[in-house]
Structure formats: structure tokens, C-alpha cells
Write a protein that holds these residues in place. Structure first.
Motif, short mmCIF file in Angstrom:
data_model
loop_
_atom_site.label_atom_id
_atom_site.label_comp_id
_atom_site.label_asym_id
_atom_site.label_seq_id
_atom_site.Cartn_x
_atom_site.Cartn_y
_atom_site.Cartn_z
N ARG A 145 0.83 -1.21 0.00
CA ARG A 145 0.00 0.00 0.00
C ARG A 145 0.86 1.26 0.00
NH1 ARG A 145 -4.56 -1.28 -2.09
NH2 ARG A 145 -5.89 -2.70 -0.97
N ASP A 146 1.90 1.25 -0.84
CA ASP A 146 2.84 2.38 -0.85
C ASP A 146 3.05 2.86 -2.28
OD1 ASP A 146 4.87 4.19 -0.65
OD2 ASP A 146 6.26 2.90 0.43
N LYS A 147 2.33 3.95 -2.65
CA LYS A 147 2.42 4.43 -4.04
C LYS A 147 3.78 5.03 -4.37
CE LYS A 147 -2.48 5.14 -4.80
NZ LYS A 147 -3.58 6.08 -4.78
N SER A 148 4.53 5.42 -3.34
CA SER A 148 5.84 6.03 -3.63
C SER A 148 6.77 5.02 -4.30
CB SER A 148 6.48 6.56 -2.35
OG SER A 148 6.88 5.47 -1.54
N LEU A 149 6.47 3.72 -4.16
CA LEU A 149 7.30 2.70 -4.81
C LEU A 149 7.14 2.72 -6.33
CD1 LEU A 149 6.78 -0.33 -2.39
CD2 LEU A 149 8.82 1.08 -2.62
N LEU A 150 6.11 3.41 -6.80
CA LEU A 150 5.89 3.48 -8.26
C LEU A 150 6.60 4.67 -8.89
CD1 LEU A 150 2.08 2.68 -8.39
CD2 LEU A 150 3.96 1.14 -8.89
N MET A 151 7.15 5.53 -8.04
CA MET A 151 7.72 6.78 -8.57
C MET A 151 8.91 6.52 -9.50
SD MET A 151 5.72 8.92 -7.70
CE MET A 151 4.47 9.33 -6.51
N GLY A 152 9.53 5.36 -9.31
CA GLY A 152 10.71 5.08 -10.15
C GLY A 152 10.36 4.79 -11.59
N LYS A 153 9.06 4.64 -11.89
CA LYS A 153 8.64 4.29 -13.26
C LYS A 153 8.92 5.44 -14.21
CE LYS A 153 4.77 2.87 -14.90
NZ LYS A 153 3.37 2.59 -15.13
N LYS A 154 9.79 5.20 -15.20
CA LYS A 154 9.91 6.28 -16.17
C LYS A 154 9.76 5.72 -17.58
CE LYS A 154 14.90 7.15 -16.42
NZ LYS A 154 15.57 5.92 -16.21
N GLU A 155 8.74 6.19 -18.23
CA GLU A 155 8.38 5.70 -19.55
C GLU A 155 9.30 6.27 -20.62
OE1 GLU A 155 5.81 4.29 -22.10
OE2 GLU A 155 6.86 3.01 -20.69
N GLN A 156 9.66 7.51 -20.48
CA GLN A 156 10.49 8.14 -21.51
C GLN A 156 11.37 9.19 -20.85
OE1 GLN A 156 7.03 9.11 -23.76
NE2 GLN A 156 7.10 11.24 -23.18
N SER A 157 12.47 9.52 -21.52
CA SER A 157 13.38 10.48 -20.90
C SER A 157 13.72 11.54 -21.93
CB SER A 157 14.64 9.75 -20.44
OG SER A 157 15.56 9.66 -21.49
N ASN A 158 14.18 12.67 -21.45
CA ASN A 158 14.56 13.74 -22.37
C ASN A 158 16.04 14.09 -22.21
OD1 ASN A 158 12.12 14.27 -23.71
ND2 ASN A 158 11.31 15.21 -21.87
N ASN A 159 16.81 13.12 -21.66
CA ASN A 159 18.22 13.47 -21.43
C ASN A 159 19.09 13.15 -22.64
OD1 ASN A 159 18.46 10.74 -21.46
ND2 ASN A 159 19.29 10.52 -19.39
N SER A 160 18.44 12.81 -23.77
CA SER A 160 19.12 12.63 -25.06
C SER A 160 20.14 11.49 -25.09
CB SER A 160 19.82 13.92 -25.50
OG SER A 160 18.88 14.95 -25.53
#
Length: 311
Positions: free
Chosen positions: A51-66
Motif C-alpha cells: 500500500r505504498d504508491k511512492s514505490l511506483l515513482m521510479g517508473k519512467k516511460e520516456q526520458s529527455n536526457n538525449s
């Protein structure tokens, strides 16, 4: 009560969506889009159990760091669009500063497009030299009914396009093979170009190369000036097989002696294999039907499967 207000509905809304078949480019990428999904699903299940949504924060679908990355899509800007034939285009993308993609030879990258709300992914091989700085180029054939083609045809200068990778590739080593026989149909030429350029750029590399490019007509041969330049090297031969041409008379004379009309069949394959200066190692790239035919003809010409690599 607080924990209960995180209702099951809220959690289900956060559940990663399983990819549809159109999202898989079918090129055996590692990680495949399905691998990425499995990883995100496990992450979601762990977060839900705790029950901890902060564990989903690592999800990154796309990045803009080229930086090109196999796990996430990165945005690159279209810097030029050049039409090569009626249905084939060469697209140039910007890389920040003087950075380079740092691909191994023949590696491909995966493009993501959204058409009518449907996400589609396809694999393409950059044709720019491996050491190209500040840009990369991709050769793309657009099909009338192709979903991805509809998306690609809308590109103009300055548009942001999402890629991930690199994947695959042919582990080429200078002078490892006496002769490479490259069999390419249409845009199957793409993975051959960087390998050819790395051979001609390396004075120590004395590998012979016979490239056979299969196209419908003379007008549909891509990158003629580049191929003509490469054919001037002492160790490079280039043949063309034009399935819809019936006569060589209308072709420029410089093409007549190294062009065949009709299809690349078993007899022609034997002729080409026998004309190689050494027993060739064969690279094949085209449609799955082309790849199967070539493998069959090569076997008839005495080339075993362990002497072939299919992109």
C-alpha cells in the motif's frame, strides 16, 4: 481508514497496461517491451501489497536526457527529411553537442509511434557512420497501409521522435572473415552500410566484400552516390538484382556489367558465390520471405547455416 481510502479501484488504475502485439517490433530486443512490462507489473504488485504508491515513482516511460537507452524511450529532434524514392525517406536526427549513438555494427533502434490512439513500435538500423557526431540517420520505407508509415509521413523538421535501444547487431571483427557476402533486399541495405563503411575506413582491414542489392527497378535503388563511392575501393564489389527490369539497355553503362534482371534465384546465387574470392561469410537482411529464400539458395550453393547471419 486512510489505507482503505486507497481503494482497489485506485490501484487498478495504476496497474501497468499489457502491451498489444503491435507494440512489439518482433526483432528479439532485450529488454523487449514485454520484459519492461513484466518488470513494471512486479513493481506495481509490490507497491500494492505494501500500500505504498511512492514505490511506483521510479517508473519512467520516456526520458529527455538525449541518451539512447534500451529500457526507456528518449526524444530526438528531426533535423532533416530527404525523399530518396517514391516511398523511401532518409531522416536525420539531432544528437546533443558532438555526442554519438555509439552503436555496434548493424545494431538497430526501436521507434515508437502513436496512430489513432494505437501505439506501434518498429525496429530500424541507422545508416550513419558509427563515429558520426551530433546526428544519426535512418532509412525508412513507408507503406501505403502501414500504421507506422502514416505516423512517419507526418514528420517535419523540429518534430520530437521517441527511440530506444540499441539492440542486436552483428559482432563484426576486422579481418575475421576473408570475404563477406551481403544480401540485402530494399531497406535491408541499412545494416550493411555501417559495416561497409567501417571496412573502408580501416586501412588495416583487408576483408573482401560482395554486396548484392535487390530492388524492383533501377530508380528504386537507394543511396546510389554512396554505393558508387564504396564500389571504388579495391576490396568492395557491388551487384544489383532488379526484379522488375527486363533489359539493361536503358541503364547507365557504369551499371550494366554489375546488374542482373529478374530475381535473385538459386542459379544466380551459385554464380555469385563461385565468383567470391574466398569462401564467404554471408549477411542477410530483407523480408522474412527473402531471408528464407536466400538461406535455401545458399545451402544449395554449398554455404552452411553456421556461415550465415540474418539481421
Amino acid at each position: 481508514l486512510q489505507a482503505m481510502s486507497d481503494s482497489e479501484e485506485d490501484w487498478l488504475a495504476l496497474r501497468p497496461q499489457e502491451p498489444s502485439p503491435s507494440q512489439c517490433c518482433g526483432s528479439g530486443c532485450k529488454p523487449c517491451i514485454y520484459d519492461v512490462y513484466e518488470k513494471e507489473l512486479a513493481q506495481w504488485e509490490r507497491a500494492r501489497a505494501m500500500r505504498d504508491k511512492s514505490l511506483l515513482m521510479g517508473k519512467k516511460e520516456q526520458s529527455n536526457n538525449s541518451e539512447l537507452n534500451p529500457d526507456t524511450f528518449t526524444a530526438f529532434s528531426v533535423s532533416s527529411v530527404e525523399q530518396l524514392t517514391e516511398d523511401t525517406y532518409q531522416y536525420k536526427f539531432e544528437l546533443p553537442g558532438n555526442s554519438s549513438l555509439r552503436l555496434s555494427l548493424g545494431q538497430h533502434i526501436v521507434l515508437r509511434g502513436v496512430v489513432n490512439g494505437l501505439e506501434v513500435q518498429r525496429a530500424y538500423t541507422p545508416i550513419s557512420p558509427r563515429n558520426a557526431e551530433g546526428y544519426f540517420e535512418v532509412l525508412i520505407k513507408c507503406y501505403e497501409a502501414g500504421l507506422m508509415s502514416q505516423y512517419i509521413k507526418t514528420w517535419k523538421r523540429g518534430d520530437m521522435v521517441f527511440w530506444r535501444g540499441p539492440f542486436g547487431g552483428f559482432p563484426y571483427q576486422p579481418n575475421k572473415h576473408g570475404e563477406l557476402l551481403m544480401l540485402a533486399s530494399g531497406t535491408g541495405l541499412a545494416p550493411m552500410i555501417p559495416i561497409l563503411q567501417s571496412i573502408t575506413d580501416d586501412e588495416e582491414d583487408e576483408t573482401f566484400v560482395t554486396l548484392v542489392g535487390c530492388f524492383p527497378t533501377f530508380d528504386k535503388i537507394y543511396l546510389k552516390p554512396l554505393l558508387q563511392d564504396l564500389a571504388r575501393f579495391w576490396n568492395i564489389r557491388i551487384f544489383y538484382v532488379l526484379s522488375q527490369e527486363t533489359s539493361l539497355e536503358k541503364l547507365p553503362w557504369s551499371y550494366q556489367e554489375n546488374t542482373y534482371t529478374g530475381r535473385l534465384n538459386e542459379d544466380l546465387m551459385k554464380t555469385i558465390v563461385n565468383s567470391c574470392r574466398r569462401k564467404p561469410f554471408v549477411l542477410i537482411c530483407g523480408s522474412s520471405a527473402f531471408n528464407e529464400d536466400m538461406t535455401r539458395y545458399l545451402k544449395a550453393a554449398g554455404i552452411e547455416e553456421n556461415s550465415c547471419f540474418v539481421f
